[in-house]
Write a protein that holds these residues in place. Structure first.
Motif, mmCIF file in Angstrom:
data_model
loop_
_atom_site.group_PDB
_atom_site.id
_atom_site.type_symbol
_atom_site.label_atom_id
_atom_site.label_comp_id
_atom_site.label_asym_id
_atom_site.label_seq_id
_atom_site.Cartn_x
_atom_site.Cartn_y
_atom_site.Cartn_z
ATOM 1 N N UNK A 6 0.858 -1.182 0.000
ATOM 2 C CA UNK A 6 0.000 0.000 0.000
ATOM 3 C C UNK A 6 0.893 1.231 0.000
ATOM 4 N N UNK A 7 0.607 2.121 -0.938
ATOM 5 C CA UNK A 7 1.403 3.335 -1.101
ATOM 6 C C UNK A 7 0.754 4.517 -0.401
ATOM 7 N N UNK A 8 1.620 5.343 0.171
ATOM 8 C CA UNK A 8 1.176 6.591 0.774
ATOM 9 C C UNK A 8 2.276 7.627 0.589
ATOM 10 N N UNK A 9 1.879 8.851 0.318
ATOM 11 C CA UNK A 9 2.854 9.939 0.255
ATOM 12 C C UNK A 9 3.171 10.344 1.691
ATOM 13 N N UNK A 10 4.445 10.316 2.083
ATOM 14 C CA UNK A 10 4.775 10.590 3.487
ATOM 15 C C UNK A 10 4.391 11.991 3.955
ATOM 16 N N UNK A 11 4.275 12.948 3.040
ATOM 17 C CA UNK A 11 3.824 14.288 3.431
ATOM 18 C C UNK A 11 2.353 14.284 3.819
ATOM 19 N N UNK A 12 1.607 13.283 3.305
ATOM 20 C CA UNK A 12 0.186 13.173 3.619
ATOM 21 C C UNK A 12 -0.060 12.237 4.805
ATOM 22 N N UNK A 13 0.563 11.050 4.758
ATOM 23 C CA UNK A 13 0.440 10.089 5.854
ATOM 24 C C UNK A 13 1.623 9.123 5.763
ATOM 25 N N UNK A 119 16.989 -9.176 -8.883
ATOM 26 C CA UNK A 119 16.474 -10.151 -9.855
ATOM 27 C C UNK A 119 15.309 -10.970 -9.302
ATOM 28 N N UNK A 120 15.223 -11.121 -7.994
ATOM 29 C CA UNK A 120 14.132 -11.891 -7.402
ATOM 30 C C UNK A 120 12.821 -11.102 -7.322
ATOM 31 N N UNK A 121 12.901 -9.806 -7.611
ATOM 32 C CA UNK A 121 11.709 -8.963 -7.527
ATOM 33 C C UNK A 121 11.286 -8.413 -8.891
ATOM 34 N N UNK A 122 11.861 -8.955 -9.939
ATOM 35 C CA UNK A 122 11.601 -8.471 -11.295
ATOM 36 C C UNK A 122 10.173 -8.620 -11.774
ATOM 37 N N UNK A 123 9.407 -9.535 -11.171
ATOM 38 C CA UNK A 123 8.015 -9.737 -11.579
ATOM 39 C C UNK A 123 7.030 -9.038 -10.647
ATOM 40 N N UNK A 124 7.555 -8.351 -9.661
ATOM 41 C CA UNK A 124 6.699 -7.660 -8.709
ATOM 42 C C UNK A 124 5.840 -6.629 -9.447
ATOM 43 N N UNK A 125 4.563 -6.556 -9.089
ATOM 44 C CA UNK A 125 3.654 -5.605 -9.734
ATOM 45 C C UNK A 125 4.213 -4.181 -9.691
ATOM 46 N N UNK A 134 -2.258 2.170 -5.857
ATOM 47 C CA UNK A 134 -1.866 2.454 -4.477
ATOM 48 C C UNK A 134 -2.097 1.255 -3.560
ATOM 49 N N UNK A 135 -2.837 0.259 -4.036
ATOM 50 C CA UNK A 135 -3.048 -1.003 -3.330
ATOM 51 C C UNK A 135 -2.804 -2.096 -4.351
ATOM 52 N N UNK A 136 -1.839 -2.968 -4.056
ATOM 53 C CA UNK A 136 -1.485 -4.001 -5.037
ATOM 54 C C UNK A 136 -1.054 -5.292 -4.350
ATOM 55 N N UNK A 137 -1.311 -6.417 -5.010
ATOM 56 C CA UNK A 137 -0.923 -7.698 -4.419
ATOM 57 C C UNK A 137 0.586 -7.914 -4.466
#
Length: 154
Positions: A6-13, A119-125, A134-137
């Protein structure tokens, strides 16, 4: 249990804000795919990678948990809210939110640059072209790899 980012802009939260308040309603999502994840798939107990975006060093900064079931996002009904949506109503909610709870803050940020280079995270969404949700599996293997890169215990 499922895993999510889950993504959040640190200036916001920020992760610091979540640590201070302990539990926060994750509201204001105005993307249908992210909404569908919240409404249909995220469950109490699911694990969350907390990601800071739109900042000097974007990346994963900690973890959280889903601690509340999905419910209508009432910010959509408030004309004073930046998340107001006149097409949403209590009778026919268009947007959903859920509560997340602080779990831990990493000693260091696992940066987007570092994630892209692994290289182990190359398929990460997160690293796919055009992926802006902002919400991803996240897979269990990606979850474990991020924790390892952060220097956290699995």
């Amino acid at each position: 249990m499922k895993y999510w980012l889950m993504k959040s802009e640190p200036d916001e939260f920020s992760i610091d804000d979540l640590q201070r308040v302990k539990v926060e309603p994750w509201c204001g999502i105005r993307n249908y795919q992210a909404r569908n994840f919240i409404r249909d798939e995220l469950q109490i107990g699911d694990a969350i990678l907390f990601y800071h975006s739109s900042c000097k060093t974007p990346g994963v900064v900690g973890t959280a948990r889903v601690v509340g079931e999905a419910k209508a996002d009432t910010t959509a009904w408030d004309p004073e809210s930046p998340y107001f949506d006149p097409k949403s109503s209590p009778e026919s909610p268009r947007w959903f939110q859920l509560d997340i709870g602080f779990e831990r803050q990493f000693a260091r940020t696992v940066s987007l640059k570092e994630i892209k280079a692994d290289s182990q995270l190359g398929h990460m969404y997160l690293v796919q072209k055009g992926a802006r949700l902002s919400v991803q599996p996240v897979t269990e293997q990606e979850w474990q790899r991020i924790l390892l890169l952060a220097g956290e215990k699995l």
